[in-house]
Design a protein around this motif. Structure first.
Motif, PDB file in Angstrom:
ATOM      1  N   PHE A  80      -8.476 -36.194 -54.342  1.00  0.00           N
ATOM      2  CA  PHE A  80      -9.324 -37.327 -53.986  1.00  0.00           C
ATOM      3  C   PHE A  80     -10.109 -36.961 -52.733  1.00  0.00           C
ATOM      4  N   SER A  81     -11.412 -37.020 -52.800  1.00  0.00           N
ATOM      5  CA  SER A  81     -12.234 -36.733 -51.627  1.00  0.00           C
ATOM      6  C   SER A  81     -12.940 -38.004 -51.180  1.00  0.00           C
ATOM      7  N   GLU A  82     -12.871 -38.290 -49.893  1.00  0.00           N
ATOM      8  CA  GLU A  82     -13.583 -39.434 -49.329  1.00  0.00           C
ATOM      9  C   GLU A  82     -14.785 -38.974 -48.509  1.00  0.00           C
ATOM     10  N   SER A  83     -15.173 -37.717 -48.702  1.00  0.00           N
ATOM     11  CA  SER A  83     -16.305 -37.150 -47.988  1.00  0.00           C
ATOM     12  C   SER A  83     -17.594 -37.837 -48.403  1.00  0.00           C
ATOM     13  N   THR A  84     -18.456 -38.111 -47.457  1.00  0.00           N
ATOM     14  CA  THR A  84     -19.743 -38.728 -47.769  1.00  0.00           C
ATOM     15  C   THR A  84     -20.839 -37.686 -47.924  1.00  0.00           C
ATOM     16  N   ASN A  85     -20.497 -36.405 -47.765  1.00  0.00           N
ATOM     17  CA  ASN A  85     -21.521 -35.367 -47.870  1.00  0.00           C
ATOM     18  C   ASN A  85     -21.246 -34.378 -49.013  1.00  0.00           C
ATOM     19  N   GLY A  86     -20.658 -34.857 -50.119  1.00  0.00           N
ATOM     20  CA  GLY A  86     -20.522 -34.019 -51.297  1.00  0.00           C
ATOM     21  C   GLY A  86     -19.218 -33.267 -51.424  1.00  0.00           C
ATOM     22  N   GLY A  87     -18.152 -33.728 -50.811  1.00  0.00           N
ATOM     23  CA  GLY A  87     -16.861 -33.066 -50.956  1.00  0.00           C
ATOM     24  C   GLY A  87     -16.351 -33.160 -52.388  1.00  0.00           C
ATOM     25  N   PHE A  88     -15.489 -32.231 -52.768  1.00  0.00           N
ATOM     26  CA  PHE A  88     -14.956 -32.172 -54.123  1.00  0.00           C
ATOM     27  C   PHE A  88     -13.590 -32.843 -54.192  1.00  0.00           C
ATOM     28  N   GLY A  89     -13.296 -33.503 -55.301  1.00  0.00           N
ATOM     29  CA  GLY A  89     -11.947 -34.002 -55.555  1.00  0.00           C
ATOM     30  C   GLY A  89     -11.024 -32.853 -55.903  1.00  0.00           C
ATOM     31  N   VAL A  90     -11.507 -31.948 -56.747  1.00  0.00           N
ATOM     32  CA  VAL A  90     -10.788 -30.732 -57.106  1.00  0.00           C
ATOM     33  C   VAL A  90     -11.804 -29.599 -57.118  1.00  0.00           C
ATOM     34  N   TYR A  91     -11.466 -28.484 -56.517  1.00  0.00           N
ATOM     35  CA  TYR A  91     -12.375 -27.338 -56.418  1.00  0.00           C
ATOM     36  C   TYR A  91     -11.646 -26.088 -56.862  1.00  0.00           C
TER      37      TYR A  91
END
Length: 123
Positions: A80-91
């Protein structure tokens, strides 16, 4: 020498370790089979928090997996990513396949997107 500590009561902690200074380690454990084991009776077995790196990091040094998840009831691995600049949930990044999915009963890799800009795709 073995250490056994017991703490009872709400939010109790049996052992606390603190280390300060560059490169310091708060707690280091080594075992022939398992270094550190955490068993959670009603929630998490192991929890990691970080203020700049990874919350939990795993590395397979001689052929093993870095991080493995196994579940009999819910997600084996969830991101789970809560990044507002395009973070990945799974990478996934690899010399071989970056991310692979295999299923015996449904879809190997499934994706959805609610995005509306730049041609969003679920997978």
């Amino acid at each position: 020498m073995a250490i056994t500590e017991t703490a009872t009561g709400k939010d109790s902690i049996a052992i606390t370790a603190t280390a300060t200074g560059e490169g310091s380690i708060g707690l280091h454990a080594r075992g022939d089979a398992v270094g550190i084991r955490g068993d959670g009776k009603s929630w998490h077995g192991v929890v990691g928090f970080s203020e700049g790196g990874f919350g939990v990091y795993g590395e397979g040094l001689t052929g093993g997996s870095g991080v493995v998840g196994k579940s009999k009831g819910w997600h084996a691995v969830a991101g789970f990513s809560e990044s507002t600049n395009g973070g990945f949930g799974v990478y996934g990044e690899a010399v071989g396949t970056g991310v692979a999915g295999v299923s015996k009963t449904w879809i190997g890799v499934y994706g959805e997107s609610a995005g509306t800009e730049n041609g969003p795709a679920g997978v």
